[in-house]
Design a protein around this motif. Structure first.
Motif, PDB file in Angstrom:
ATOM      1  N   LEU A  24       0.807  -1.210   0.000  1.00  0.00           N
ATOM      2  CA  LEU A  24       0.000   0.000   0.000  1.00  0.00           C
ATOM      3  C   LEU A  24       0.843   1.264   0.000  1.00  0.00           C
ATOM      4  O   LEU A  24       0.447   2.292  -0.521  1.00  0.00           O
ATOM      5  N   GLU A  25       2.027   1.180   0.609  1.00  0.00           N
ATOM      6  CA  GLU A  25       2.950   2.318   0.652  1.00  0.00           C
ATOM      7  C   GLU A  25       2.308   3.593   1.196  1.00  0.00           C
ATOM      8  O   GLU A  25       2.368   4.664   0.588  1.00  0.00           O
ATOM      9  N   ILE A  26       1.639   3.459   2.325  1.00  0.00           N
ATOM     10  CA  ILE A  26       1.089   4.639   2.993  1.00  0.00           C
ATOM     11  C   ILE A  26       1.806   4.723   4.340  1.00  0.00           C
ATOM     12  O   ILE A  26       1.523   3.948   5.245  1.00  0.00           O
ATOM     13  N   PRO A  27       2.759   5.648   4.478  1.00  0.00           N
ATOM     14  CA  PRO A  27       3.550   5.690   5.715  1.00  0.00           C
ATOM     15  C   PRO A  27       2.727   5.911   6.982  1.00  0.00           C
ATOM     16  O   PRO A  27       3.103   5.447   8.052  1.00  0.00           O
ATOM     17  N   GLU A  28       1.594   6.602   6.856  1.00  0.00           N
ATOM     18  CA  GLU A  28       0.768   6.879   8.039  1.00  0.00           C
ATOM     19  C   GLU A  28       0.013   5.639   8.530  1.00  0.00           C
ATOM     20  O   GLU A  28      -0.502   5.627   9.637  1.00  0.00           O
ATOM     21  N   LEU A  29      -0.067   4.638   7.675  1.00  0.00           N
ATOM     22  CA  LEU A  29      -0.832   3.443   8.028  1.00  0.00           C
ATOM     23  C   LEU A  29       0.080   2.435   8.728  1.00  0.00           C
ATOM     24  O   LEU A  29       0.984   1.869   8.119  1.00  0.00           O
ATOM     25  N   ALA A  30      -0.151   2.240  10.024  1.00  0.00           N
ATOM     26  CA  ALA A  30       0.711   1.365  10.800  1.00  0.00           C
ATOM     27  C   ALA A  30       0.204  -0.066  10.815  1.00  0.00           C
ATOM     28  O   ALA A  30       0.974  -1.010  10.926  1.00  0.00           O
ATOM     29  N   SER A  31      -1.094  -0.246  10.711  1.00  0.00           N
ATOM     30  CA  SER A  31      -1.655  -1.595  10.698  1.00  0.00           C
ATOM     31  C   SER A  31      -2.987  -1.575   9.968  1.00  0.00           C
ATOM     32  O   SER A  31      -3.626  -0.528   9.846  1.00  0.00           O
ATOM     33  N   LEU A  32      -3.361  -2.735   9.505  1.00  0.00           N
ATOM     34  CA  LEU A  32      -4.619  -2.848   8.780  1.00  0.00           C
ATOM     35  C   LEU A  32      -5.171  -4.249   8.995  1.00  0.00           C
ATOM     36  O   LEU A  32      -4.478  -5.230   8.763  1.00  0.00           O
ATOM     37  N   GLY A  33      -6.398  -4.312   9.484  1.00  0.00           N
ATOM     38  CA  GLY A  33      -7.016  -5.610   9.724  1.00  0.00           C
ATOM     39  C   GLY A  33      -7.683  -6.151   8.467  1.00  0.00           C
ATOM     40  O   GLY A  33      -7.582  -5.560   7.394  1.00  0.00           O
ATOM     41  N   SER A  34      -8.351  -7.272   8.613  1.00  0.00           N
ATOM     42  CA  SER A  34      -9.083  -7.826   7.466  1.00  0.00           C
ATOM     43  C   SER A  34     -10.184  -6.862   7.079  1.00  0.00           C
ATOM     44  O   SER A  34     -10.752  -6.176   7.916  1.00  0.00           O
ATOM     45  N   ILE A  35     -10.475  -6.836   5.801  1.00  0.00           N
ATOM     46  CA  ILE A  35     -11.470  -5.897   5.303  1.00  0.00           C
ATOM     47  C   ILE A  35     -12.721  -6.658   4.892  1.00  0.00           C
ATOM     48  O   ILE A  35     -12.684  -7.487   3.976  1.00  0.00           O
ATOM     49  N   ALA A  36     -13.808  -6.403   5.596  1.00  0.00           N
ATOM     50  CA  ALA A  36     -15.070  -7.061   5.274  1.00  0.00           C
ATOM     51  C   ALA A  36     -15.791  -6.230   4.221  1.00  0.00           C
ATOM     52  O   ALA A  36     -16.086  -5.058   4.438  1.00  0.00           O
ATOM     53  N   CYS A  37     -16.042  -6.827   3.072  1.00  0.00           N
ATOM     54  CA  CYS A  37     -16.693  -6.126   1.969  1.00  0.00           C
ATOM     55  C   CYS A  37     -18.079  -6.728   1.767  1.00  0.00           C
ATOM     56  O   CYS A  37     -18.223  -7.943   1.725  1.00  0.00           O
ATOM     57  N   ALA A  38     -19.064  -5.863   1.651  1.00  0.00           N
ATOM     58  CA  ALA A  38     -20.417  -6.341   1.387  1.00  0.00           C
ATOM     59  C   ALA A  38     -21.098  -5.356   0.469  1.00  0.00           C
ATOM     60  O   ALA A  38     -21.080  -4.151   0.714  1.00  0.00           O
ATOM     61  N   GLY A  39     -21.677  -5.859  -0.601  1.00  0.00           N
ATOM     62  CA  GLY A  39     -22.339  -4.955  -1.526  1.00  0.00           C
ATOM     63  C   GLY A  39     -22.867  -5.683  -2.742  1.00  0.00           C
ATOM     64  O   GLY A  39     -23.008  -6.902  -2.730  1.00  0.00           O
ATOM     65  N   THR A  40     -23.149  -4.886  -3.769  1.00  0.00           N
ATOM     66  CA  THR A  40     -23.673  -5.486  -4.996  1.00  0.00           C
ATOM     67  C   THR A  40     -22.927  -4.930  -6.203  1.00  0.00           C
ATOM     68  O   THR A  40     -22.386  -3.828  -6.177  1.00  0.00           O
ATOM     69  N   VAL A  41     -22.950  -5.728  -7.240  1.00  0.00           N
ATOM     70  CA  VAL A  41     -22.431  -5.294  -8.536  1.00  0.00           C
ATOM     71  C   VAL A  41     -23.606  -5.476  -9.487  1.00  0.00           C
ATOM     72  O   VAL A  41     -24.134  -6.580  -9.626  1.00  0.00           O
ATOM     73  N   SER A  56      -5.459   2.868  16.881  1.00  0.00           N
ATOM     74  CA  SER A  56      -6.306   2.154  15.935  1.00  0.00           C
ATOM     75  C   SER A  56      -7.753   2.591  16.054  1.00  0.00           C
ATOM     76  O   SER A  56      -8.206   3.083  17.087  1.00  0.00           O
ATOM     77  N   SER A  57      -8.450   2.441  14.967  1.00  0.00           N
ATOM     78  CA  SER A  57      -9.855   2.829  14.940  1.00  0.00           C
ATOM     79  C   SER A  57     -10.604   1.889  14.003  1.00  0.00           C
ATOM     80  O   SER A  57     -10.012   1.262  13.122  1.00  0.00           O
ATOM     81  N   GLU A  58     -11.898   1.802  14.227  1.00  0.00           N
ATOM     82  CA  GLU A  58     -12.753   0.988  13.360  1.00  0.00           C
ATOM     83  C   GLU A  58     -13.271   1.896  12.252  1.00  0.00           C
ATOM     84  O   GLU A  58     -13.769   2.986  12.529  1.00  0.00           O
ATOM     85  N   GLU A  59     -13.139   1.446  11.057  1.00  0.00           N
ATOM     86  CA  GLU A  59     -13.571   2.261   9.922  1.00  0.00           C
ATOM     87  C   GLU A  59     -14.715   1.580   9.195  1.00  0.00           C
ATOM     88  O   GLU A  59     -14.813   0.355   9.164  1.00  0.00           O
ATOM     89  N   CYS A  60     -15.567   2.419   8.634  1.00  0.00           N
ATOM     90  CA  CYS A  60     -16.683   1.901   7.864  1.00  0.00           C
ATOM     91  C   CYS A  60     -16.887   2.878   6.715  1.00  0.00           C
ATOM     92  O   CYS A  60     -17.076   4.066   6.942  1.00  0.00           O
ATOM     93  N   CYS A  61     -16.764   2.410   5.501  1.00  0.00           N
ATOM     94  CA  CYS A  61     -16.966   3.340   4.399  1.00  0.00           C
ATOM     95  C   CYS A  61     -17.884   2.757   3.334  1.00  0.00           C
ATOM     96  O   CYS A  61     -17.809   1.595   2.984  1.00  0.00           O
ATOM     97  N   GLY A 112      -4.690   1.170  11.966  1.00  0.00           N
ATOM     98  CA  GLY A 112      -3.876   1.915  12.930  1.00  0.00           C
ATOM     99  C   GLY A 112      -3.175   3.036  12.196  1.00  0.00           C
ATOM    100  O   GLY A 112      -2.518   2.804  11.184  1.00  0.00           O
ATOM    101  N   LEU A 113      -3.366   4.243  12.672  1.00  0.00           N
ATOM    102  CA  LEU A 113      -2.739   5.392  12.020  1.00  0.00           C
ATOM    103  C   LEU A 113      -1.675   5.998  12.925  1.00  0.00           C
ATOM    104  O   LEU A 113      -1.849   6.063  14.142  1.00  0.00           O
ATOM    105  N   VAL A 114      -0.605   6.444  12.312  1.00  0.00           N
ATOM    106  CA  VAL A 114       0.458   7.089  13.066  1.00  0.00           C
ATOM    107  C   VAL A 114       0.138   8.582  13.159  1.00  0.00           C
ATOM    108  O   VAL A 114      -0.050   9.249  12.149  1.00  0.00           O
ATOM    109  N   CYS A 115       0.078   9.071  14.391  1.00  0.00           N
ATOM    110  CA  CYS A 115      -0.217  10.490  14.609  1.00  0.00           C
ATOM    111  C   CYS A 115       0.974  11.321  14.128  1.00  0.00           C
ATOM    112  O   CYS A 115       2.120  11.028  14.453  1.00  0.00           O
ATOM    113  N   THR A 116       0.695  12.364  13.347  1.00  0.00           N
ATOM    114  CA  THR A 116       1.804  13.165  12.812  1.00  0.00           C
ATOM    115  C   THR A 116       2.431  14.077  13.867  1.00  0.00           C
ATOM    116  O   THR A 116       3.497  14.603  13.657  1.00  0.00           O
TER     117      THR A 116
END
Ligand SMILES: [Zn+2]
Ligand SMILES: [Zn+2]
Length: 185
Positions: free
Chosen positions: A26-43, A72-77, A61-65
């Motif tokens: 991913l090459e995002i320096p601010e991203l320290a960790s990433l859990g499994s990503i649950a995807c649900a939707g339609t095509v 870490s935080s739970e994300e939902c998008c 998990g994000l690194v504070c600048t």
């Protein structure tokens, strides 16, 4: 996962997947960790391609600048994306026109070649979008002391803080009282 778009042609395809992304890729320096990503939707089939409507849920998990601590935080998008299918890669001029039209509709688009949709690039993009430019552990984060580097959220250091002008008179008085007083405090 690979979705055969043929399956979505007549009725919406249900996309359910738990994806894992390689943090290094991913090459995002601010991203320290990433859990499994649950995807649900339609095509589902749309006028010019296929419309992907989905929700991703994951923890990151994000690194504070300011203080450089990871939190870490739970994300939902939720997102919508129009997938345009190109038969051959050479049809670029035609595609540019299409994209210009679609931009007006304010929909994110993605062009793929062939009838198979790989969900990983799509997930990767959403994860990247979910990382703020300058993450903070909290809006009140005090950051690191520029002198000794201690994390000021965890305690104060002994470095001299910049003098608040309102107290400068008091500081001058203290200095007059001599160094003994200062060493005791
Ligand atoms: Zn912080
Ligand atoms: Zn310090």
């Amino acid at each position: 996962m690979l979705i055969t778009l043929e399956e979505a042609r007549h009725e919406p395809f249900r996309w359910d997947e738990v994806a894992e992304l390689d943090l290094e890729e991913l090459e995002i320096p601010e991203l320290a960790s990433l859990g499994s990503i649950a995807c649900a939707g339609t095509v589902s089939a749309a006028q010019d391609g296929y419309l992907v409507r989905a929700r991703l849920e994951y923890s990151q998990g994000l690194v504070c600048t300011r203080c450089l601590e990871a939190s870490s935080s739970e994300e939902c998008c939720d997102f919508e994306l129009l997938v345009l299918v190109e038969e051959q890669a050479e049809e670029a001029p035609f595609d540019f026109e299409l994209e210009a039209e679609l931009a007006e509709q304010d929909l994110d688009t993605m062009t793929i070649v062939g009838e198979t949709l790989d969900t990983l690039p799509l997930i990767r993009e959403q994860i990247q979008l979910g990382v703020p430019m300058k993450p903070l552990c909290s809006s009140e984060c005090r950051g690191l002391c520029p002198e000794c580097g201690i994390n000021l959220n965890q305690g104060d250091c002994k470095c001299v803080a910049p003098v608040d002008p309102r107290w400068s008179g008091l500081a001058a008085l203290k200095a007059q009282l001599g160094s003994e007083d200062a060493s005791e405090s």
